[in-house]
Design a protein around this motif. Structure first.
Motif, PDB file in Angstrom:
ATOM      1  N   TYR A   7       0.007   9.215   0.500  1.00 42.72           N
ATOM      2  CA  TYR A   7       0.716  10.484   0.369  1.00 42.72           C
ATOM      3  C   TYR A   7       0.275  11.447   1.461  1.00 42.72           C
ATOM      4  O   TYR A   7      -0.900  11.505   1.816  1.00 42.72           O
ATOM      5  CB  TYR A   7       0.433  11.120  -0.995  1.00 42.72           C
ATOM      6  CG  TYR A   7       0.950  10.319  -2.173  1.00 42.72           C
ATOM      7  CD1 TYR A   7       2.204  10.565  -2.713  1.00 42.72           C
ATOM      8  CD2 TYR A   7       0.169   9.298  -2.732  1.00 42.72           C
ATOM      9  CE1 TYR A   7       2.681   9.828  -3.789  1.00 42.72           C
ATOM     10  CE2 TYR A   7       0.635   8.556  -3.802  1.00 42.72           C
ATOM     11  CZ  TYR A   7       1.895   8.829  -4.335  1.00 42.72           C
ATOM     12  OH  TYR A   7       2.360   8.079  -5.395  1.00 42.72           O
ATOM     13  N   THR A  45      10.167   9.502   2.606  1.00 39.21           N
ATOM     14  CA  THR A  45       9.408   8.267   2.408  1.00 39.21           C
ATOM     15  C   THR A  45       9.538   7.429   3.665  1.00 39.21           C
ATOM     16  O   THR A  45      10.645   7.079   4.068  1.00 39.21           O
ATOM     17  CB  THR A  45       9.936   7.477   1.196  1.00 39.21           C
ATOM     18  OG1 THR A  45       9.812   8.271   0.028  1.00 39.21           O
ATOM     19  CG2 THR A  45       9.140   6.188   1.014  1.00 39.21           C
ATOM     20  N   ARG A  58       9.556  -1.830  -2.578  1.00 36.59           N
ATOM     21  CA  ARG A  58       8.745  -2.888  -3.206  1.00 36.59           C
ATOM     22  C   ARG A  58       9.637  -4.040  -3.677  1.00 36.59           C
ATOM     23  O   ARG A  58       9.319  -5.216  -3.479  1.00 36.59           O
ATOM     24  CB  ARG A  58       7.947  -2.321  -4.383  1.00 36.59           C
ATOM     25  CG  ARG A  58       6.719  -1.536  -3.982  1.00 36.59           C
ATOM     26  CD  ARG A  58       5.806  -1.290  -5.167  1.00 36.59           C
ATOM     27  NE  ARG A  58       6.404  -0.365  -6.110  1.00 36.59           N
ATOM     28  CZ  ARG A  58       6.257   0.957  -6.063  1.00 36.59           C
ATOM     29  NH1 ARG A  58       5.558   1.509  -5.085  1.00 36.59           N
ATOM     30  NH2 ARG A  58       6.813   1.737  -6.957  1.00 36.59           N
ATOM     31  N   GLU A 111       9.319   8.522  -5.052  1.00 33.15           N
ATOM     32  CA  GLU A 111       8.716   7.365  -5.718  1.00 33.15           C
ATOM     33  C   GLU A 111       9.755   6.263  -5.936  1.00 33.15           C
ATOM     34  O   GLU A 111       9.441   5.068  -5.866  1.00 33.15           O
ATOM     35  CB  GLU A 111       8.100   7.775  -7.057  1.00 33.15           C
ATOM     36  CG  GLU A 111       6.886   8.683  -6.957  1.00 33.15           C
ATOM     37  CD  GLU A 111       5.626   7.960  -6.505  1.00 33.15           C
ATOM     38  OE1 GLU A 111       5.681   6.740  -6.255  1.00 33.15           O
ATOM     39  OE2 GLU A 111       4.575   8.627  -6.404  1.00 33.15           O
ATOM     40  N   ILE A 118       8.651   3.932   5.571  1.00 36.62           N
ATOM     41  CA  ILE A 118       8.401   2.555   5.153  1.00 36.62           C
ATOM     42  C   ILE A 118       8.194   1.660   6.365  1.00 36.62           C
ATOM     43  O   ILE A 118       8.938   1.750   7.341  1.00 36.62           O
ATOM     44  CB  ILE A 118       9.592   2.035   4.322  1.00 36.62           C
ATOM     45  CG1 ILE A 118       9.706   2.822   3.023  1.00 36.62           C
ATOM     46  CG2 ILE A 118       9.454   0.538   4.034  1.00 36.62           C
ATOM     47  CD1 ILE A 118      10.997   2.551   2.284  1.00 36.62           C
ATOM     48  N   GLU A 175       4.033  -1.036   3.713  1.00 38.46           N
ATOM     49  CA  GLU A 175       3.293   0.224   3.754  1.00 38.46           C
ATOM     50  C   GLU A 175       4.275   1.376   3.537  1.00 38.46           C
ATOM     51  O   GLU A 175       5.266   1.478   4.254  1.00 38.46           O
ATOM     52  CB  GLU A 175       2.603   0.397   5.107  1.00 38.46           C
ATOM     53  CG  GLU A 175       1.599  -0.692   5.440  1.00 38.46           C
ATOM     54  CD  GLU A 175       1.102  -0.587   6.865  1.00 38.46           C
ATOM     55  OE1 GLU A 175       0.293   0.306   7.163  1.00 38.46           O
ATOM     56  OE2 GLU A 175       1.555  -1.405   7.688  1.00 38.46           O
ATOM     57  N   THR A 176       4.005   2.206   2.543  1.00 36.73           N
ATOM     58  CA  THR A 176       4.848   3.366   2.296  1.00 36.73           C
ATOM     59  C   THR A 176       4.003   4.634   2.359  1.00 36.73           C
ATOM     60  O   THR A 176       2.865   4.663   1.904  1.00 36.73           O
ATOM     61  CB  THR A 176       5.531   3.302   0.922  1.00 36.73           C
ATOM     62  OG1 THR A 176       4.532   3.149  -0.094  1.00 36.73           O
ATOM     63  CG2 THR A 176       6.505   2.141   0.849  1.00 36.73           C
ATOM     64  N   ASN A 177       4.591   5.668   2.946  1.00 36.60           N
ATOM     65  CA  ASN A 177       3.948   6.984   2.981  1.00 36.60           C
ATOM     66  C   ASN A 177       4.940   8.021   2.478  1.00 36.60           C
ATOM     67  O   ASN A 177       6.022   8.178   3.049  1.00 36.60           O
ATOM     68  CB  ASN A 177       3.486   7.334   4.388  1.00 36.60           C
ATOM     69  CG  ASN A 177       2.875   8.732   4.461  1.00 36.60           C
ATOM     70  OD1 ASN A 177       3.539   9.686   4.852  1.00 36.60           O
ATOM     71  ND2 ASN A 177       1.619   8.847   4.071  1.00 36.60           N
ATOM     72  N   SER A 237       0.854  -1.190   0.000  1.00 40.01           N
ATOM     73  CA  SER A 237       0.000   0.000   0.000  1.00 40.01           C
ATOM     74  C   SER A 237       0.890   1.240   0.000  1.00 40.01           C
ATOM     75  O   SER A 237       1.993   1.229   0.557  1.00 40.01           O
ATOM     76  CB  SER A 237      -0.926   0.015   1.222  1.00 40.01           C
ATOM     77  OG  SER A 237      -0.181   0.137   2.416  1.00 40.01           O
ATOM     78  N   LYS A 238       0.403   2.293  -0.648  1.00 43.62           N
ATOM     79  CA  LYS A 238       1.161   3.544  -0.720  1.00 43.62           C
ATOM     80  C   LYS A 238       0.206   4.707  -0.494  1.00 43.62           C
ATOM     81  O   LYS A 238      -0.879   4.751  -1.079  1.00 43.62           O
ATOM     82  CB  LYS A 238       1.855   3.675  -2.074  1.00 43.62           C
ATOM     83  CG  LYS A 238       2.685   4.944  -2.212  1.00 43.62           C
ATOM     84  CD  LYS A 238       3.577   4.909  -3.450  1.00 43.62           C
ATOM     85  CE  LYS A 238       2.788   4.895  -4.730  1.00 43.62           C
ATOM     86  NZ  LYS A 238       3.657   4.984  -5.924  1.00 43.62           N
ATOM     87  N   ALA A 242      10.107   4.324  -2.789  1.00 45.47           N
ATOM     88  CA  ALA A 242       8.990   3.387  -2.655  1.00 45.47           C
ATOM     89  C   ALA A 242       9.206   2.154  -3.529  1.00 45.47           C
ATOM     90  O   ALA A 242       8.897   1.027  -3.129  1.00 45.47           O
ATOM     91  CB  ALA A 242       7.676   4.074  -3.003  1.00 45.47           C
TER      92      ALA A 242
END
Length: 204
Positions: A30, A65, A133, A126, A67, A92-94, A27-28, A129
């Motif tokens: 912002y 980012t 992944r 990005e 994680i 999970e990334t924000n 999931s990502k 992220a």
């Protein structure tokens, strides 16, 4: 230049029944912070002054980012043998990015600087992220492929050792990316600014 933080948690069960996914659960999201300023100088200053702060260093960055990688693992034990039965890795990334509040009042140069810097910040985050992944997939694939051990205590120890190694490589990959980006930042931004300025002259 820009930062990443990793948290690893694990839920380990024995003789569990959860299903195995073919890919990590990813999931990502912002988050945004406001940046003010009507000139390019003000804008550049505010990007560094208002950006997310890293608790570990107390420094601010134009983007970040965050994680979190978690694992759900089950083992199957039979006399003299224990194997990894199921593995699910969740990522999970924000991404925290800037949002400019004074764009309507700004001059042409400031808008060009914003377009250049904000695009580069987003591209950079990005990529963090994407690195996460790739390593999450590597972690899940590697844990699923572990050979059985004589007992589950040793199997779990092997899982932890392998996870630690992979996550250390994952962290090093982010650090390496940041070093390369920092070394080429000024040259890259100047090149993009020249290109976008020529586009604006053509369009204008």
């Amino acid at each position: 230049m820009l930062a990443i933080r990793l948290a690893l948690t694990a839920l380990v069960t024995c003789l569990g029944t959860q299903s195995v996914g073919t890919e990590p659960l990813i999931s990502k999201s912002y988050s945004y912070y406001s940046v003010s300023g009507q000139t390019s100088t003000e804008l550049e200053r505010e990007l560094w002054r208002s950006g997310p702060e890293l608790a570990e260093t107390g420094t601010r960055h134009p983007g970040a980012t965050r994680i979190k990688i978690s694992r759900t693992i089950s083992f199957e034990e039979t006399p003299g043998r224990c194997r990894v039965k199921d593995v699910t890795v969740k990522l999970e990334t924000n991404l925290t990015l800037p949002r400019w509040t004074d764009q309507a009042k700004a001059d042409r140069k400031a808008k060009l600087v914003w377009l250049t810097l904000s695009s580069d910040i987003k591209r950079h985050e990005e990529r963090h992220a994407e690195i996460a992944r790739q390593w999450s997939r590597k972690l899940e694939k590697t844990l699923k492929a572990l050979r059985p051990m004589p007992d589950c205590q040793r199997m779990q120890a092997e899982v932890e050792a392998v996870s630690k190694t992979i996550l250390e490589k994952h962290s090093a990959d982010h650090d390496r990316f940041d070093r390369v980006e920092a070394a080429s930042f000024e040259r890259r931004i100047k090149r993009i600014l020249r290109y976008k300025a020529s586009q604006m002259r053509t369009d204008g």
